[in-house]
Scaffold this motif. Structure first.
Motif, PDB file in Angstrom:
ATOM      1  N   VAL A 118      20.952   4.880  20.965  1.00 62.20           N
ATOM      2  CA  VAL A 118      19.895   4.193  21.244  1.00 62.20           C
ATOM      3  C   VAL A 118      19.525   3.353  20.366  1.00 62.20           C
ATOM      4  O   VAL A 118      18.989   2.711  21.068  1.00 62.20           O
ATOM      5  N   GLY A 119      19.694   3.864  19.161  1.00 62.00           N
ATOM      6  CA  GLY A 119      18.812   2.695  18.653  1.00 62.00           C
ATOM      7  C   GLY A 119      19.506   0.630  19.110  1.00 62.00           C
ATOM      8  O   GLY A 119      19.267  -0.368  18.907  1.00 62.00           O
ATOM      9  N   LEU A 120      20.690   1.110  18.594  1.00 61.57           N
ATOM     10  CA  LEU A 120      21.784  -0.473  19.195  1.00 61.57           C
ATOM     11  C   LEU A 120      21.897  -0.981  20.051  1.00 61.57           C
ATOM     12  O   LEU A 120      21.270  -1.815  20.069  1.00 61.57           O
ATOM     13  N   VAL A 121      21.603  -0.315  21.021  1.00 57.04           N
ATOM     14  CA  VAL A 121      21.125  -0.432  22.800  1.00 57.04           C
ATOM     15  C   VAL A 121      20.116  -0.871  22.892  1.00 57.04           C
ATOM     16  O   VAL A 121      19.560  -1.169  23.340  1.00 57.04           O
ATOM     17  N   GLU A 122      18.954  -0.998  22.101  1.00 59.18           N
ATOM     18  CA  GLU A 122      17.152  -1.193  22.450  1.00 59.18           C
ATOM     19  C   GLU A 122      17.299  -2.736  21.319  1.00 59.18           C
ATOM     20  O   GLU A 122      15.941  -3.142  21.897  1.00 59.18           O
ATOM     21  N   ALA A 123      18.157  -2.397  20.365  1.00 61.93           N
ATOM     22  CA  ALA A 123      17.925  -3.883  20.034  1.00 61.93           C
ATOM     23  C   ALA A 123      18.463  -5.092  20.697  1.00 61.93           C
ATOM     24  O   ALA A 123      17.974  -6.021  20.503  1.00 61.93           O
ATOM     25  N   THR A 124      19.806  -4.348  21.775  1.00 61.84           N
ATOM     26  CA  THR A 124      19.799  -5.077  22.523  1.00 61.84           C
ATOM     27  C   THR A 124      19.140  -5.784  23.286  1.00 61.84           C
ATOM     28  O   THR A 124      19.023  -6.684  24.021  1.00 61.84           O
ATOM     29  N   LEU A 125      18.169  -5.036  23.602  1.00 61.50           N
ATOM     30  CA  LEU A 125      16.574  -5.346  24.436  1.00 61.50           C
ATOM     31  C   LEU A 125      16.515  -6.729  23.894  1.00 61.50           C
ATOM     32  O   LEU A 125      15.370  -7.975  24.507  1.00 61.50           O
ATOM     33  N   ASP A 126      16.146  -7.474  22.706  1.00 56.63           N
ATOM     34  CA  ASP A 126      15.711  -8.194  22.143  1.00 56.63           C
ATOM     35  C   ASP A 126      17.070  -9.640  22.120  1.00 56.63           C
ATOM     36  O   ASP A 126      16.025  -9.953  20.713  1.00 56.63           O
ATOM     37  N   THR A 127      17.960  -9.499  22.526  1.00 59.43           N
ATOM     38  CA  THR A 127      18.978 -10.649  22.479  1.00 59.43           C
ATOM     39  C   THR A 127      18.642 -11.660  23.403  1.00 59.43           C
ATOM     40  O   THR A 127      17.970 -11.740  24.145  1.00 59.43           O
ATOM     41  N   ASP A 128      19.389 -12.580  22.598  1.00 57.25           N
ATOM     42  CA  ASP A 128      19.510 -13.806  24.363  1.00 57.25           C
ATOM     43  C   ASP A 128      21.298 -14.276  24.444  1.00 57.25           C
ATOM     44  O   ASP A 128      21.436 -14.595  23.206  1.00 57.25           O
ATOM     45  N   PRO A 129      20.734 -13.735  25.833  1.00 59.69           N
ATOM     46  CA  PRO A 129      20.119 -14.162  26.408  1.00 59.69           C
ATOM     47  C   PRO A 129      19.373 -12.878  27.110  1.00 59.69           C
ATOM     48  O   PRO A 129      20.395 -11.417  26.421  1.00 59.69           O
ATOM     49  N   ARG A 130      18.126 -12.384  27.231  1.00 57.61           N
ATOM     50  CA  ARG A 130      17.867 -11.254  27.722  1.00 57.61           C
ATOM     51  C   ARG A 130      18.310 -10.251  28.635  1.00 57.61           C
ATOM     52  O   ARG A 130      18.651 -11.172  29.754  1.00 57.61           O
TER      53      ARG A 130
END
Length: 168
Positions: free
Chosen positions: A84-96
């Protein structure tokens, strides 16, 4: 948009969601989330359950070996929370990401844990969400979704059509 598929057949939704994630990625659509892959350990043992985190490509074991006679839930909550933590961090990546795929809305999510907060965040930020549920979880899922849920036929082409529409 919150799309879901219903299945009672073990592994069917997992394989379908993994195929959809792969095909959307190949089309250049930014996708985040996790898909589950079960590995058979033979007739005398329960399968291993792994979450493949989309994006970072990490694989997290979410099952525990409780022994051959164990009857309890084999989910490893620590493994799930790591994913869950890894997935949530991907919400802040570029491109979104434009779509979040969550392997299932199950007991942990019903109880307010697991991917539930990430699903809520994604929806609040305008990211479409796709998940799988079983019929026993449907009432709790509908209560969570508050009428914004949309059932999709468990078919890769139908799911892809919904995803493409949702991220347009």
């Amino acid at each position: 948009m919150l799309g879901y598929v219903i299945t009672e057949e073990r592994g069917k939704a997992d394989a379908c969601l993994a195929e959809v994630a792969h095909r959307l990625h190949a089309e250049g659509i930014a996708v985040a989330g996790a898909v589950q892959v079960n590995s058979d350990r033979g007739p005398a043992q329960a399968c291993d359950m792994d979450l493949h985190v989309i994006g970072p490509g990490r694989i997290i074991r979410i099952s525990q070996n409780l022994g051959a006679l164990a009857k309890g839930c084999r989910l490893d909550p620590a493994g799930l929370e790591q994913a869950v933590g890894l997935v949530e961090a991907t919400l802040d990546t570029d491109p979104r990401p434009r779509l979040l795929i969550v392997n299932k809305f199950g007991k942990q999510e019903i109880d307010g844990r697991g991917f539930r907060p990430v699903i809520g965040r994604a929806l609040a930020e305008g990211i479409a969400v796709l998940t799988a549920i079983n019929s026993a979880s449907l009432p709790a899922f509908r209560a969570f979704a508050g009428g914004m849920e949309e059932e999709i036929t468990l078919d890769p082409e139908a799911i892809l059509g919904w995803c493409r529409y949702a991220v347009r």
